[in-house]
Scaffold this active site. Structure first.
Site, PDB file in Angstrom:
ATOM      1  N   SER A 105     -13.392 -21.981   6.568  1.00  0.00           N
ATOM      2  CA  SER A 105     -12.121 -22.409   7.121  1.00  0.00           C
ATOM      3  C   SER A 105     -12.124 -22.267   8.642  1.00  0.00           C
ATOM      4  O   SER A 105     -12.931 -22.882   9.332  1.00  0.00           O
ATOM      5  CB  SER A 105     -10.973 -21.627   6.463  1.00  0.00           C
ATOM      6  OG  SER A 105      -9.727 -22.192   6.786  1.00  0.00           O
ATOM      7  N   MET A 106     -11.255 -21.410   9.188  1.00  0.00           N
ATOM      8  CA  MET A 106     -11.247 -21.177  10.632  1.00  0.00           C
ATOM      9  C   MET A 106     -12.610 -20.730  11.134  1.00  0.00           C
ATOM     10  O   MET A 106     -13.013 -21.043  12.263  1.00  0.00           O
ATOM     11  CB  MET A 106     -10.196 -20.125  10.970  1.00  0.00           C
ATOM     12  CG  MET A 106     -10.139 -19.780  12.440  1.00  0.00           C
ATOM     13  SD  MET A 106      -8.912 -18.520  12.830  1.00  0.00           S
ATOM     14  CE  MET A 106      -9.180 -18.422  14.616  1.00  0.00           C
TER      15      MET A 106
ATOM     16  N   HIS B 210      -8.837 -24.900  -1.427  1.00  0.00           N
ATOM     17  CA  HIS B 210      -9.377 -24.351  -0.180  1.00  0.00           C
ATOM     18  C   HIS B 210     -10.219 -23.098  -0.442  1.00  0.00           C
ATOM     19  O   HIS B 210     -11.339 -22.982   0.052  1.00  0.00           O
ATOM     20  CB  HIS B 210      -8.209 -24.033   0.764  1.00  0.00           C
ATOM     21  CG  HIS B 210      -8.617 -23.714   2.158  1.00  0.00           C
ATOM     22  ND1 HIS B 210      -9.259 -24.626   2.964  1.00  0.00           N
ATOM     23  CD2 HIS B 210      -8.462 -22.588   2.906  1.00  0.00           C
ATOM     24  CE1 HIS B 210      -9.478 -24.084   4.155  1.00  0.00           C
ATOM     25  NE2 HIS B 210      -9.023 -22.856   4.131  1.00  0.00           N
TER      26      HIS B 210
ATOM     27  N   ASP C 203      -8.478 -29.632  -1.841  1.00  0.00           N
ATOM     28  CA  ASP C 203      -8.061 -28.728  -0.759  1.00  0.00           C
ATOM     29  C   ASP C 203      -6.808 -29.284  -0.091  1.00  0.00           C
ATOM     30  O   ASP C 203      -6.856 -30.327   0.557  1.00  0.00           O
ATOM     31  CB  ASP C 203      -9.198 -28.592   0.250  1.00  0.00           C
ATOM     32  CG  ASP C 203      -8.974 -27.508   1.292  1.00  0.00           C
ATOM     33  OD1 ASP C 203      -7.803 -27.167   1.562  1.00  0.00           O
ATOM     34  OD2 ASP C 203      -9.974 -27.004   1.837  1.00  0.00           O
TER      35      ASP C 203
ATOM     36  N   TRP D 249      -8.775 -17.807   8.176  1.00  0.00           N
ATOM     37  CA  TRP D 249      -7.426 -17.362   8.553  1.00  0.00           C
ATOM     38  C   TRP D 249      -6.560 -17.380   7.309  1.00  0.00           C
ATOM     39  O   TRP D 249      -6.655 -18.324   6.510  1.00  0.00           O
ATOM     40  CB  TRP D 249      -6.870 -18.332   9.602  1.00  0.00           C
ATOM     41  CG  TRP D 249      -5.487 -18.029  10.070  1.00  0.00           C
ATOM     42  CD1 TRP D 249      -5.134 -17.298  11.165  1.00  0.00           C
ATOM     43  CD2 TRP D 249      -4.249 -18.471   9.492  1.00  0.00           C
ATOM     44  NE1 TRP D 249      -3.765 -17.261  11.296  1.00  0.00           N
ATOM     45  CE2 TRP D 249      -3.203 -17.961  10.268  1.00  0.00           C
ATOM     46  CE3 TRP D 249      -3.920 -19.227   8.356  1.00  0.00           C
ATOM     47  CZ2 TRP D 249      -1.857 -18.197   9.983  1.00  0.00           C
ATOM     48  CZ3 TRP D 249      -2.590 -19.458   8.068  1.00  0.00           C
ATOM     49  CH2 TRP D 249      -1.586 -18.951   8.879  1.00  0.00           C
TER      50      TRP D 249
END
Length: 280
Positions: free
Chosen positions: A100-101, A258, A229, A34
Site C-alpha cells: 500500500s503506502m 486491499h 480492492d 497506512w
C-alpha cells in the site's frame, strides 16, 4: 525492542525506527501500509523465515513503537529512513516489499538512492504510480476523497479507523474474510500512530507522483493486487504502474481486497517466496 537511528527531527532529537529481524539468508525487507505498523506483517514474519530467507520489518516514523516526530512524513524523508535500515543492518541482495503506502517508499528509494543494495522489488496493493486526480492524471482519485479522510480522522479518529479497516479487508454485510477480533486488532494497531502522522501520511500517499520514480527500477519487479480492492483500486494503481517498469509482472488476485497479505496470506506467501527464489 531494537531501534535504528534515522537522523534527527527538526528539533535535533534522534528519530529511531523500531524493527524486527528474523531468520537467515537473503533479506526480504517488509514496508507496511497506512495506517498500520510492522505487526500487520504477522503472517509473513511467522512464515517466511521458515524458508531460508532473512526477514526484516520496521515501524514507519510516527507509527508503532518508532519515534513520533512532528514532521518528516514525506516520501523523500521516508525513503531515507528505509536507507538507514538497509545501511545500518548492512543488508545486501535485498528484496524490498512495499504494501500500500509502503510501495511509495520502494519507488522513491529506488530512484533517490539508485536502488543500492536491492536485487528485487515487490509492490503489494500499492499506491503507485499516482493516486490524485489532476489535469495530467485524469484517471486519479478526486482530492475530495482524501480531504474527507483527513476530516474524518480529525473528527473521530477511533471511529474513522474502525470503519476504514472493514473495506480494507473486504468486510461487508455479506462478506466476512476476517474475524471481528482481527478488525479490532488492526484498529488498535492503527491507533498507535499519532494523529499528526496519520493525517500527514494521507497527504503524502495521495499527492506524491511516482511516475518518474518507477522507470528508474532496473531489477526484477512484481506487482500483486486484488481486483476487489476498494481502498486502492487496481485500475488506478497496479495496472498503470506495471507499464512503467521494464519487464515487470502483475499478479491479479481474483476477488481479493486491499489487505490480501491477510485474506490471501497463503497464496501471497507462496508467490513471494517463489519470486525471491527461496527454499521450499
Amino acid at each position: 525492542m531494537e531501534f535504528i537511528k534515522a537522523g534527527n527531527d527538526a528539533t535535533g532529537k534522534p528519530v529511531e525506527l523500531n524493527y524486527v529481524d528474523y531468520g537467515q539468508g537473503n533479506p526480504v525487507v517488509l514496508i507496511h501500509g497506512w495506517p498500520l505498523d510492522l505487526q500487520s506483517w504477522e503472517y509473513q514474519l511467522a512464515e517466511l523465515p521458515l524458508h531460508g530467507v532473512r526477514v526484516v520489518a520496521y515501524d514507519r516514523r510516527g507509527f508503532g513503537k518508532s519515534s513520533k516526530p512532528w514532521d518528516g512524513y514525506n516520501y523523500d524523508t521516508m525513503a531515507d529512513d528505509l536507507k538507514a535500515v538497509l545501511d545500518q543492518l548492512d543488508l545486501q541482495n535485498v528484496t524490498l516489499v512495499g504494501f500500500s503506502m509502503g510501495g511509495g517508499e520502494v519507488a522513491r528509494y529506488m530512484s533517490r538512492h539508485n536502488g543500492a543494495r536491492v536485487s528485487k522489488v515487490v509492490f503489494v496493493s500499492a499506491v503507485t504510480p499516482y493516486l490524485l486526480k489532476t489535469d495530467d492524471n485524469p484517471d486519479g482519485v478526486d482530492k475530495s476523497t482524501f480531504d474527507g479522510m483527513i476530516e474524518g480522522i480529525g473528527k473521530d479518529r477511533p471511529g474513522f479507523l474502525a470503519d476504514f479497516v472493514k473495506p480494507f479487508f473486504g468486510v461487508s454485510t455479506l462478506s466476512h474474510p476476517v474475524s471481528q477480533p482481527t478488525l479490532a486488532w488492526n484498529t488498535s494497531i492503527a491507533l498507535q500512530g499519532t494523529p499528526r502522522a496519520t493525517t500527514e501520511c494521507v497527504k503524502a500517499f495521495s499527492a506524491t507522483d511516482f511516475r518518474q520514480d518507477l522507470p528508474t527500477i532496473k531489477v526484477p519487479t512484481l506487482f500483486i493486487h486484488g481486483d476487489a480492492d476498494k481502498t486502492v483500486p487496481l485500475e488506478n494503481s497496479a495496472e498503470r504502474a506495471v507499464k512503467l517498469v521494464t519487464g515487470a509482472k502483475l499478479l491479479t488476485y481474483d476477488g481479493e481486497p486491499h489487505g490480501l497479505i491477510v485474506t490471501a496470506k497463503d497464496r501471497f506467501n507462496a508467490d513471494l517466496l517463489e519470486f525471491v527464489g527461496a527454499a521450499s
